[in-house]
Enzyme design. Structure first.
Site, PDB file in Angstrom:
ATOM      1  N   TYR A  29      44.349  38.918  -3.369  1.00  0.00           N
ATOM      2  CA  TYR A  29      45.714  38.221  -4.726  1.00  0.00           C
ATOM      3  C   TYR A  29      44.314  38.909  -5.966  1.00  0.00           C
ATOM      4  O   TYR A  29      44.662  39.582  -6.558  1.00  0.00           O
ATOM      5  CB  TYR A  29      45.518  37.108  -4.689  1.00  0.00           C
ATOM      6  N   LYS A  74      45.677  41.307  -8.609  1.00  0.00           N
ATOM      7  CA  LYS A  74      45.044  41.638  -9.923  1.00  0.00           C
ATOM      8  C   LYS A  74      44.817  42.298 -10.920  1.00  0.00           C
ATOM      9  O   LYS A  74      45.003  42.438 -11.790  1.00  0.00           O
ATOM     10  CB  LYS A  74      45.194  39.987  -9.881  1.00  0.00           C
TER      11      LYS A  74
HETATM   12  P1  NDP Z   1      56.294  31.379  -8.718  1.00  0.00           P
HETATM   13  O1  NDP Z   1      55.789  31.387  -7.147  1.00  0.00           O
HETATM   14  O2  NDP Z   1      56.605  29.822  -8.766  1.00  0.00           O
HETATM   15  O3  NDP Z   1      57.373  32.558  -9.237  1.00  0.00           O
HETATM   16  C1  NDP Z   1      57.318  33.808  -8.527  1.00  0.00           C
HETATM   17  C2  NDP Z   1      58.385  34.163  -8.241  1.00  0.00           C
HETATM   18  O4  NDP Z   1      58.453  35.691  -7.736  1.00  0.00           O
HETATM   19  C3  NDP Z   1      59.555  33.360  -7.455  1.00  0.00           C
HETATM   20  O5  NDP Z   1      60.928  32.998  -8.026  1.00  0.00           O
HETATM   21  C4  NDP Z   1      59.237  34.403  -6.040  1.00  0.00           C
HETATM   22  O6  NDP Z   1      60.965  33.828  -5.251  1.00  0.00           O
HETATM   23  C5  NDP Z   1      59.532  35.355  -6.687  1.00  0.00           C
HETATM   24  N1  NDP Z   1      59.203  36.147  -6.169  1.00  0.00           N
HETATM   25  C6  NDP Z   1      58.210  37.096  -5.236  1.00  0.00           C
HETATM   26  N2  NDP Z   1      58.154  37.907  -3.869  1.00  0.00           N
HETATM   27  C7  NDP Z   1      59.522  38.645  -5.079  1.00  0.00           C
HETATM   28  C8  NDP Z   1      59.603  40.405  -4.774  1.00  0.00           C
HETATM   29  N3  NDP Z   1      59.505  40.867  -3.390  1.00  0.00           N
HETATM   30  N4  NDP Z   1      60.923  40.236  -5.574  1.00  0.00           N
HETATM   31  C9  NDP Z   1      61.464  39.597  -6.707  1.00  0.00           C
HETATM   32  N5  NDP Z   1      61.020  38.211  -7.044  1.00  0.00           N
HETATM   33  C10 NDP Z   1      60.124  37.892  -5.967  1.00  0.00           C
HETATM   34  O7  NDP Z   1      55.387  32.146  -9.506  1.00  0.00           O
HETATM   35  P2  NDP Z   1      54.249  31.253 -10.674  1.00  0.00           P
HETATM   36  O8  NDP Z   1      55.479  31.364 -11.662  1.00  0.00           O
HETATM   37  O9  NDP Z   1      53.264  30.567 -10.876  1.00  0.00           O
HETATM   38  O10 NDP Z   1      53.613  32.558 -11.289  1.00  0.00           O
HETATM   39  C11 NDP Z   1      54.370  34.221 -11.349  1.00  0.00           C
HETATM   40  C12 NDP Z   1      53.075  35.148 -11.571  1.00  0.00           C
HETATM   41  O11 NDP Z   1      52.647  34.397 -12.476  1.00  0.00           O
HETATM   42  C13 NDP Z   1      52.698  35.804 -10.549  1.00  0.00           C
HETATM   43  O12 NDP Z   1      52.486  37.233 -11.008  1.00  0.00           O
HETATM   44  C14 NDP Z   1      51.346  35.579 -10.452  1.00  0.00           C
HETATM   45  O13 NDP Z   1      50.772  35.997  -9.588  1.00  0.00           O
HETATM   46  C15 NDP Z   1      51.032  34.738 -11.786  1.00  0.00           C
HETATM   47  N6  NDP Z   1      49.939  33.760 -12.249  1.00  0.00           N
HETATM   48  C16 NDP Z   1      50.235  32.480 -11.969  1.00  0.00           C
HETATM   49  C17 NDP Z   1      49.067  31.364 -12.059  1.00  0.00           C
HETATM   50  C18 NDP Z   1      49.488  30.114 -11.991  1.00  0.00           C
HETATM   51  O14 NDP Z   1      48.674  29.116 -12.049  1.00  0.00           O
HETATM   52  N7  NDP Z   1      50.503  29.569 -11.541  1.00  0.00           N
HETATM   53  C19 NDP Z   1      47.857  31.477 -12.422  1.00  0.00           C
HETATM   54  C20 NDP Z   1      47.799  33.824 -12.784  1.00  0.00           C
HETATM   55  C21 NDP Z   1      48.904  34.342 -12.285  1.00  0.00           C
HETATM   56  P3  NDP Z   1      61.123  33.457  -3.718  1.00  0.00           P
HETATM   57  O15 NDP Z   1      60.369  31.776  -4.322  1.00  0.00           O
HETATM   58  O16 NDP Z   1      62.197  33.561  -2.883  1.00  0.00           O
HETATM   59  O17 NDP Z   1      59.705  34.061  -3.536  1.00  0.00           O
END
Ligand code: NDP
Length: 246
Positions: free
Chosen positions: A154, A158
């Site tokens: 990851y 990132k």
């Molecule tokens: P979540 O897991 O809550 O949401 C991510 C969403 O992306 C889910 O709906 C998931 O679907 C979807 N997803 C996964 N794989 C794919 C794909 N191949 N194509 C389309 N959609 C996909 O994550 P967050 O809201 O926490 O994170 C959002 C972004 O922020 C990410 O990039 C994460 O790395 C980044 N981030 C988050 C942090 C945190 O503390 N939460 C900190 C720093 C960065 P499904 O549930 O079906 O897998």
């Protein structure tokens, strides 16, 4: 909704059925944009769009799939009337120590974040450069700045998004297209709710503001970068981490 920072604009958000992506879509709507919410599960994306109401649509899209991503940009143009903002937010984690992480864990994370973001940047910038305007926002992470143990896949992905953002920003700046990134810290979403509570608490205690962030606080930085308020910013990385790792 006619007034707002993004009135008359069309926006796409990937991974928008929940968490940070959903709140980004919500705030884009609140600022007047028409929004296309994309996620792996089209029904969940449609339900999320219905929750926002008005000019919001949901669609199925796997960000790792070239045809899906090209179709997503085309759908925004066809159904929302244009493509002004594209947010590469979809993400997954497959945390494990180096000893335990498999090649599949590594590939899955790198593919969703890096290939997914690259496909999004490529598809969106192809449309935007023709129109001489557009803003792409990529969601990186402070994990890509500092490196987190258990997240070699990851953190690499990132950090890679930062390099990709800067290279793309230089390539398309003279076409009127801006490409920026946001690095959230610890944000309360389904992704982090899956962490062991003691790990979450330990990370939260390390934040100078002494709390995890809310998805809406990440969305604020995205809306800023998406809007004309950030018209002279490209290749920038905004940290939204409550003071962590400054
Ligand atoms: P979540 O897991 O809550 O949401 C991510 C969403 O992306 C889910 O709906 C998931 O679907 C979807 N997803 C996964 N794989 C794919 C794909 N191949 N194509 C389309 N959609 C996909 O994550 P967050 O809201 O926490 O994170 C959002 C972004 O922020 C990410 O990039 C994460 O790395 C980044 N981030 C988050 C942090 C945190 O503390 N939460 C900190 C720093 C960065 P499904 O549930 O079906 O897998």
């Amino acid at each position: 909704m006619s007034a707002g920072l993004l009135a008359g604009r069309s926006a796409v958000v990937t991974g928008a059925a929940q968490g940070i992506g959903f709140e980004i879509a919500r705030l884009l709507r609140e600022h007047g944009a028409a929004v296309l919410l994309a996620d792996l599960d089209g029904d969940r994306a449609a339900a999320a769009a219905a929750e926002l109401g008005g000019e919001a649509l949901g669609t199925a899209c796997d960000v790792t799939d070239e045809a899906d991503m090209d179709a997503l940009a085309a759908k925004a143009v066809a159904e929302l009337g244009g493509l002004d903002v594209f947010v590469n937010n979809a993400g997954i984690t497959r945390d494990a120590s180096l000893k335990k992480m498999t090649v599949d864990d590594f590939d899955a994370v790198v593919t969703v974040h890096l290939r997914g973001t690259w496909l999004g940047v490529r598809a969106a910038s192809a449309v935007m450069r023709e129109r001489k305007s557009g803003s792409i926002v990529n969601i990186s992470s402070l994990s890509g700045k500092s490196g987190n143990p258990g997240q070699t896949n990851y953190s690499a992905a990132k950090a890679g998004i930062v390099g990709l953002t800067k290279a793309a920003a230089k390539e398309v700046a003279h076409h009127g297209v801006r490409v920026n990134a946001v690095q959230p810290g610890l944000i309360r979403t389904p992704m982090t709710e899956a962490m062991p509570p003691e790990v979450f608490a330990e990370r939260e205690a390390a934040v100078p503001m002494r709390r995890a962030g809310e998805p809406r606080e990440v969305a604020g930085a995205v809306v800023f970068l998406a809007s004309d308020l950030a018209s002279y910013m490209t290749g920038a990385v905004l940290e939204v981490g409550g003071g962590r790792l400054m």
